[in-house]
Scaffold this motif. Sequence first.
Motif, PDB file in Angstrom:
ATOM      1  N   ILE A 104      -4.426   4.585  -4.231  1.00 51.57           N
ATOM      2  CA  ILE A 104      -4.938   3.081  -2.767  1.00 51.57           C
ATOM      3  C   ILE A 104      -6.068   5.534  -1.864  1.00 51.57           C
ATOM      4  O   ILE A 104      -7.252   5.550  -2.275  1.00 51.57           O
ATOM      5  CB  ILE A 104      -4.332   2.780  -2.105  1.00 51.57           C
ATOM      6  CG1 ILE A 104      -5.233   2.757  -1.477  1.00 51.57           C
ATOM      7  CG2 ILE A 104      -3.922   3.796  -1.490  1.00 51.57           C
ATOM      8  CD1 ILE A 104      -6.766   1.181  -1.901  1.00 51.57           C
ATOM      9  N   GLU A 118      -9.449  -5.437   2.820  1.00 54.39           N
ATOM     10  CA  GLU A 118      -9.302  -5.340   1.287  1.00 54.39           C
ATOM     11  C   GLU A 118     -10.718  -4.146   2.444  1.00 54.39           C
ATOM     12  O   GLU A 118     -11.262  -3.741   2.973  1.00 54.39           O
ATOM     13  CB  GLU A 118     -10.639  -6.035   1.226  1.00 54.39           C
ATOM     14  CG  GLU A 118     -10.569  -7.471  -0.001  1.00 54.39           C
ATOM     15  CD  GLU A 118     -11.630  -8.053  -0.289  1.00 54.39           C
ATOM     16  OE1 GLU A 118     -12.515  -7.606  -0.617  1.00 54.39           O
ATOM     17  OE2 GLU A 118     -11.370  -9.554  -0.274  1.00 54.39           O
ATOM     18  N   PHE A 119     -10.531  -2.849   0.722  1.00 57.15           N
ATOM     19  CA  PHE A 119     -11.174  -1.340   1.685  1.00 57.15           C
ATOM     20  C   PHE A 119     -11.792  -1.131   0.489  1.00 57.15           C
ATOM     21  O   PHE A 119     -12.199  -0.981  -0.887  1.00 57.15           O
ATOM     22  CB  PHE A 119     -10.249  -0.102   1.362  1.00 57.15           C
ATOM     23  CG  PHE A 119      -8.728  -0.356   1.846  1.00 57.15           C
ATOM     24  CD1 PHE A 119      -9.017   0.817   2.932  1.00 57.15           C
ATOM     25  CD2 PHE A 119      -7.435  -1.036   1.696  1.00 57.15           C
ATOM     26  CE1 PHE A 119      -7.768   0.500   4.416  1.00 57.15           C
ATOM     27  CE2 PHE A 119      -6.695  -0.702   2.774  1.00 57.15           C
ATOM     28  CZ  PHE A 119      -6.737  -0.171   3.738  1.00 57.15           C
ATOM     29  N   SER A 173      -7.005  -2.091  -4.152  1.00 54.82           N
ATOM     30  CA  SER A 173      -7.452  -2.764  -2.765  1.00 54.82           C
ATOM     31  C   SER A 173      -7.089  -4.442  -3.195  1.00 54.82           C
ATOM     32  O   SER A 173      -7.180  -4.267  -4.562  1.00 54.82           O
ATOM     33  CB  SER A 173      -8.889  -2.982  -2.712  1.00 54.82           C
ATOM     34  OG  SER A 173      -9.210  -3.446  -1.568  1.00 54.82           O
ATOM     35  N   ALA A 179     -14.733  -3.289  -3.840  1.00 60.19           N
ATOM     36  CA  ALA A 179     -13.266  -3.095  -4.048  1.00 60.19           C
ATOM     37  C   ALA A 179     -12.697  -1.796  -4.313  1.00 60.19           C
ATOM     38  O   ALA A 179     -13.046  -1.651  -5.815  1.00 60.19           O
ATOM     39  CB  ALA A 179     -12.141  -3.948  -3.918  1.00 60.19           C
ATOM     40  N   TYR A 192       0.679  -1.698  -0.638  1.00 57.42           N
ATOM     41  CA  TYR A 192       0.315  -0.815  -0.333  1.00 57.42           C
ATOM     42  C   TYR A 192       1.007   1.408  -0.064  1.00 57.42           C
ATOM     43  O   TYR A 192       0.408   2.053  -1.149  1.00 57.42           O
ATOM     44  CB  TYR A 192      -1.320   0.323   1.191  1.00 57.42           C
ATOM     45  CG  TYR A 192      -2.394  -0.953   0.816  1.00 57.42           C
ATOM     46  CD1 TYR A 192      -3.295   0.011  -0.556  1.00 57.42           C
ATOM     47  CD2 TYR A 192      -2.481  -2.062   1.452  1.00 57.42           C
ATOM     48  CE1 TYR A 192      -4.296  -1.250  -0.554  1.00 57.42           C
ATOM     49  CE2 TYR A 192      -3.828  -2.640   1.461  1.00 57.42           C
ATOM     50  CZ  TYR A 192      -4.815  -2.409   0.288  1.00 57.42           C
ATOM     51  OH  TYR A 192      -5.974  -3.503   0.138  1.00 57.42           O
TER      52      TYR A 192
END
Length: 309
Positions: A47, A118-119, A244, A240, A40
Amino acid sequence: MAKDSAVELEVGDRTVRISHPDRVYFPARGETKLDLARYYLSVGDGIVRALRERPCMLHRFPSGVSGDKVHQKRVPAGAPPWLETVRVHFPRYHRHADELCVTELAHVIWAVQMSTVEFHPWNSRRADTEKPDEWRIDLDPGPAADFATVRRVAHVAHEVLDELGATGWPKTSGGSGLHIYVRVEPRWGFTEVRRAALAFAREVERRAPDDATTTWWRKDRDPALVFVDYNQNARDHTIASAYSVRGVPGATVSTPVTWDEIDDVEPGDCTIATVPARFAQLGDLHAGIDDTAYPLETLLEWADRDGLE
């Protein structure tokens, strides 16, 4: 580093502590919690852009993706004071939730520390959570549909978007499908945006009846068709985000692609091991997504024409 000793990561002006950094999160590949955090960090601009100012549900895997998944809406007590949240209401249950609201990369890395893989952001932002600014086209293949079918439907969707004068931003889903995002003017509620999405989906279905379907009930769908899932635009429905990671053993990533790549991309090749180099080379392919917003009047006229609820 001693086994499972904590590490501290400098993220902008913040220091984020990562506990159990050696815990294996992706058993098929061997990547750890620390590898996830570093992934990330490597796609930070992307992101954050994908999540910025949006209520965000977290998919947490405290023991890695082979263990139980926790769907977490609420930021827990004890979160650092610099973390930002947005309150969303659930009238049906007479409840509310203070959800994570990402405005900087440290917020993402904090979530990884909390075992988030996961986002899943809303398609609206903190300024007005009831007025979406993102229309999501989810191309979801049936169990007998191959990715070539998904590609064909994506090209038809692109054709319709071009005719509407709307800019679509495609990405792999991290699974077997594709997502296309369109920025829209935040002037309509979730019901209207979903209705516009259904009108669009029906047009794609009309043009590609051998490949696409809008049939709602799974049991009634031809398994060889791609479902153009308009319901992802309903309130509190999330998918997602771009960049992600997905909670699967192969550590696939929902990866932005260009339209020219649609016929060549293999979703399984986009992982936490490969996307960082791609991002370093190409940058964020969704960097321009906020530059223009599409008005929904034409699609809502189509919905009236077709008698759509």
